[in-house]
Design a protein around this motif. Structure first.
Motif, short mmCIF file in Angstrom:
data_model
loop_
_atom_site.label_atom_id
_atom_site.label_comp_id
_atom_site.label_asym_id
_atom_site.label_seq_id
_atom_site.Cartn_x
_atom_site.Cartn_y
_atom_site.Cartn_z
N ARG A 162 0.81 -1.23 0.00
CA ARG A 162 0.00 0.00 0.00
C ARG A 162 0.83 1.27 0.00
O ARG A 162 0.30 2.37 0.21
CB ARG A 162 -0.95 -0.02 1.21
N GLY A 163 2.12 1.11 -0.20
CA GLY A 163 2.98 2.28 -0.24
C GLY A 163 4.31 1.94 -0.89
O GLY A 163 4.63 0.78 -1.13
N ASN A 164 5.10 2.98 -1.18
CA ASN A 164 6.42 2.81 -1.78
C ASN A 164 7.44 2.53 -0.67
O ASN A 164 8.27 3.37 -0.34
CB ASN A 164 6.82 4.04 -2.57
N PHE A 165 7.35 1.36 -0.09
CA PHE A 165 8.22 0.97 1.03
C PHE A 165 9.57 0.53 0.47
O PHE A 165 9.67 -0.50 -0.17
CB PHE A 165 7.55 -0.18 1.80
N GLU A 166 10.60 1.34 0.74
CA GLU A 166 11.90 1.11 0.11
C GLU A 166 12.78 0.19 0.95
O GLU A 166 12.85 0.30 2.18
CB GLU A 166 12.62 2.45 -0.09
N ILE A 167 13.46 -0.72 0.27
CA ILE A 167 14.42 -1.63 0.87
C ILE A 167 15.82 -1.23 0.41
O ILE A 167 16.03 -0.95 -0.78
CB ILE A 167 14.14 -3.09 0.45
N GLN A 168 16.77 -1.20 1.31
CA GLN A 168 18.15 -0.87 0.94
C GLN A 168 18.97 -2.15 0.75
O GLN A 168 18.77 -3.12 1.49
CB GLN A 168 18.79 0.01 2.02
N PRO A 169 19.88 -2.21 -0.21
CA PRO A 169 20.23 -1.11 -1.13
C PRO A 169 19.35 -1.05 -2.37
O PRO A 169 19.44 -0.10 -3.14
CB PRO A 169 21.67 -1.46 -1.52
N GLU A 170 18.47 -2.04 -2.58
CA GLU A 170 17.70 -2.07 -3.81
C GLU A 170 16.38 -2.81 -3.60
O GLU A 170 16.36 -3.90 -3.03
CB GLU A 170 18.49 -2.76 -4.93
N GLY A 171 15.31 -2.22 -4.07
CA GLY A 171 14.03 -2.91 -4.08
C GLY A 171 12.99 -2.33 -3.14
O GLY A 171 13.25 -1.39 -2.38
N GLN A 172 11.79 -2.91 -3.20
CA GLN A 172 10.66 -2.48 -2.40
C GLN A 172 10.09 -3.67 -1.61
O GLN A 172 10.48 -4.81 -1.83
CB GLN A 172 9.56 -1.88 -3.30
N ALA A 173 9.16 -3.37 -0.72
CA ALA A 173 8.49 -4.42 0.04
C ALA A 173 7.90 -5.43 -0.93
O ALA A 173 7.28 -5.06 -1.94
CB ALA A 173 7.40 -3.82 0.92
N GLY A 184 10.43 -4.13 -18.09
CA GLY A 184 10.34 -2.75 -17.64
C GLY A 184 10.66 -2.63 -16.18
O GLY A 184 11.67 -3.14 -15.70
N LYS A 185 9.77 -1.99 -15.42
CA LYS A 185 9.97 -1.76 -14.00
C LYS A 185 9.09 -2.70 -13.20
O LYS A 185 7.91 -2.88 -13.52
CB LYS A 185 9.62 -0.30 -13.67
N TRP A 186 9.64 -3.29 -12.13
CA TRP A 186 8.88 -4.19 -11.28
C TRP A 186 8.45 -3.48 -9.99
O TRP A 186 7.31 -3.08 -9.85
CB TRP A 186 9.69 -5.45 -10.99
N GLY A 187 9.35 -3.35 -9.03
CA GLY A 187 9.04 -2.58 -7.82
C GLY A 187 8.13 -3.27 -6.82
O GLY A 187 7.55 -2.61 -5.96
N LEU A 188 8.00 -4.60 -6.91
CA LEU A 188 7.11 -5.32 -5.99
C LEU A 188 7.84 -6.45 -5.26
O LEU A 188 7.24 -7.45 -4.90
CB LEU A 188 5.90 -5.88 -6.76
N GLY A 189 9.14 -6.26 -5.05
CA GLY A 189 9.89 -7.27 -4.32
C GLY A 189 11.37 -7.18 -4.60
O GLY A 189 11.79 -7.25 -5.76
N PHE A 190 12.19 -6.99 -3.55
CA PHE A 190 13.63 -6.83 -3.73
C PHE A 190 14.27 -8.13 -4.21
O PHE A 190 13.69 -9.22 -4.05
CB PHE A 190 14.27 -6.35 -2.42
N PRO A 191 15.46 -8.05 -4.81
CA PRO A 191 16.12 -9.26 -5.32
C PRO A 191 16.25 -10.34 -4.25
O PRO A 191 16.67 -10.08 -3.12
CB PRO A 191 17.50 -8.75 -5.76
N GLY A 192 15.86 -11.56 -4.61
CA GLY A 192 15.92 -12.68 -3.70
C GLY A 192 14.69 -12.88 -2.84
O GLY A 192 14.57 -13.89 -2.14
N SER A 193 13.75 -11.95 -2.87
CA SER A 193 12.55 -12.05 -2.05
C SER A 193 11.48 -12.88 -2.75
O SER A 193 11.60 -13.22 -3.93
CB SER A 193 11.99 -10.65 -1.75
N GLU A 194 10.39 -13.16 -2.02
CA GLU A 194 9.28 -13.90 -2.60
C GLU A 194 8.49 -13.06 -3.59
O GLU A 194 7.62 -13.58 -4.30
CB GLU A 194 8.35 -14.40 -1.50
N GLY A 195 8.80 -11.75 -3.66
CA GLY A 195 8.05 -10.88 -4.55
C GLY A 195 8.64 -10.69 -5.93
O GLY A 195 8.06 -9.96 -6.75
N VAL A 196 9.77 -11.30 -6.25
CA VAL A 196 10.38 -11.08 -7.56
C VAL A 196 9.49 -11.67 -8.65
O VAL A 196 8.69 -12.58 -8.40
CB VAL A 196 11.80 -11.69 -7.64
N PRO A 197 9.58 -11.16 -9.87
CA PRO A 197 8.68 -11.60 -10.94
C PRO A 197 8.62 -13.10 -11.15
O PRO A 197 7.54 -13.67 -11.38
CB PRO A 197 9.23 -10.89 -12.18
N ASN A 198 9.78 -13.78 -11.10
CA ASN A 198 9.81 -15.22 -11.37
C ASN A 198 9.09 -16.04 -10.31
O ASN A 198 8.79 -17.21 -10.53
CB ASN A 198 11.25 -15.70 -11.52
#
Length: 473
Positions: free
Chosen positions: A92-103, A127-141
């Motif tokens: 529900r928001g642009n929750f930023e994860i460091q160094p790269e990615g979002q919630a 294009g742009k994803w923005g719904l899961g930082f690398p390695g998280s359960e939210g990545v496109p794959n």
């Protein structure tokens, strides 16, 4: 003899099934980034050329009352992917994860890509994803896409000459530096998207194109033709900018008006290339193409949405829940299925697209979705389901809620500190620009909208909005 007849029947059934499989429509969903309701020629734009999108609308259906999930990127796209409005979405928001990615979208989320992948579709997002930082359960794959190329992180996408992109789960290094910008990411992403079409031309596919244009920063390749042409046509005097860029914030742009216009035109050119590729592969007739934007226009990186009337005369821009922040262009094209040159005033939203694609592909609609299928509107066949309201929330700037109920639009601001604060009420039939608050004369309508705001919002522990509300698990 009987065995031969049985074989023939089996062969006929197999061929019939293969024919039905071949007739399942391909789906191309194009989502622009921060493109305003009024930024396309077909929606009244006078300064920027968008011939390919205007042609797409002339051959299909243009919506006048279509809405994004909300007025910023990540939650709007979460609404798109899950078929839920922002009172129910897991993001529900642009929750930023460091160094790269979002919630990340949770593993339990069920996305439109997973639905279509389960139906046998090849699925790709470029294009742009923005719904899961690398390695998280939210990545496109892990959310239904077999192929991904582009930016994992929406913050990284503020630089159109990034040091890296992502190919599925692999980091792809680029030759770019802050002082040597060689590889324009949108061009690289477009190449991969067109390759996906070529690769999957023999099977049904779902292609999601999440172009980063025309989001800030306002950056273009050296010598870009539309950029140079707009400089001349606008007679734009260069602004003084720093000689070097440190990489913090958006890269300064000396010609912000020309750059923004050129980025919209470049977006239009990419859409033209996709349509040309579909036609060249003989896929156009059996492909539905849907074009929209993730929220209203921005005022970042030097952009001036008022100059272009990017909100189309509506009040507000990105981050507002007034019409200019959430009403977006929406064009649907499907030869022989959608009547060319048609216009729909039906009130739809991002969360309608997942059930629409379920109906298109004859998949069961997942339980609990907030959207309804728009297939009857698109094809003119069947009865279009109505719903009592649309609901949005926004978690920055003190929190906002909005409801559209028929011609009525209610907006409440500063929700986090005053969840029972005043509701502004607008009659969109008489006042589409939301200039006059008529709440004092329509107390019963305000009460209904207040009840909807309480009913539609389920509190989320990761994205709190209203203290004391029911918390989503």
């Amino acid at each position: 003899m009987l065995m031969r007849k049985g074989f023939k029947i089996l062969l006929c059934l197999l061929m019939l099934c293969m024919g039905m499989q071949a007739q399942r429509p391909n789906i191309v969903l194009i989502v622009a980034d921060d493109l305003g309701y009024g930024d396309l020629g077909v929606y009244g734009q006078q300064k920027i050329g968008t011939p390919h999108l205007d042609k797409l609308a002339a051959g299909g259906m243009r919506f006048t009352n279509f809405y994004a999930g909300t007025s910023v990127c990540a939650p709007s796209r979460a609404s798109l992917m899950t078929g839920l409005h922002t009172g129910h979405t897991p993001i529900r928001g642009n929750f930023e994860i460091q160094p790269e990615g979002q919630a990340p979208l949770p593993a339990a989320s069920f996305t439109m890509a997973e639905m279509l992948q389960g139906a046998g579709y090849a699925t790709g997002v470029f294009g742009k994803w923005g719904l899961g930082f690398p390695g998280s359960e939210g990545v496109p794959n892990k959310q239904g896409f077999s192929q991904f190329f582009g930016y994992n992180c929406q913050r990284q996408s503020h630089n159109f000459f990034p040091p890296h992109l992502w190919q599925n789960n692999q980091r792809v290094a680029l030759a770019n530096t802050l002082t040597n910008q060689q590889q324009y990411a949108p061009d690289l992403i477009q190449e991969q998207a067109l390759s996906f079409l070529e690769k999957h031309k023999e099977q049904p596919f779902f292609l999601l194109l999440t172009y980063t244009l025309p989001h800030a920063g306002l950056q273009l390749p050296a010598g870009d033709s539309p950029f140079e042409a707009y400089k001349k046509s606008f007679n734009e005097a260069p602004q003084q900018v720093a000689a070097t860029w440190t990489g913090t914030g958006y890269q300064p742009q000396a010609y912000p008006k020309s750059a923004y216009a050129a980025m919209v035109t470049k977006l239009d050119h990419y859409v033209g290339e996709v349509m040309a590729k579909l036609k060249a592969l003989n896929l156009e007739q059996n492909t539905i193409v849907v074009f929209t934007s993730d929220n209203g226009p921005h005022r970042e990186g030097g952009n001036q949405p008022e100059y272009f009337k990017s909100s189309g005369g509506l009040r507000g821009i990105k981050r507002d829940l007034y019409e200019g922040g959430i009403r977006v262009p929406m064009i649907a094209y499907w030869p022989s299925k959608i009547r060319s040159g048609s216009v729909s005033h039906y009130t739809g939203a991002f969360w309608d697209l997942m059930p629409t694609f379920a109906a298109l592909t004859k998949q069961p609609v997942p339980k609990g979705l907030d959207g309804v299928s728009l297939l009857p509107v698109l094809t003119g066949k069947g009865r279009q389901q109505q719903r009592p309201y649309l609901y949005w929330e926004f978690h920055e700037d003190g929190g906002r809620q909005a409801v559209r109920m028929g011609k009525w639009k209610g907006v409440r601001e500063r929700v986090k500190t005053n969840p029972n604060g005043p509701i502004q009420l607008f009659d969109l039939e008489k006042d589409p620009q939301e200039t006059t608050d008529v709440s004092k004369n329509n107390a019963a309508i305000v009460q209904k909208i207040n009840a909807i705001m309480k009913e539609a919002h389920i509190e989320h522990k990761a994205f709190p909005l209203i203290a004391g509300s029911q918390v989503a698990q």
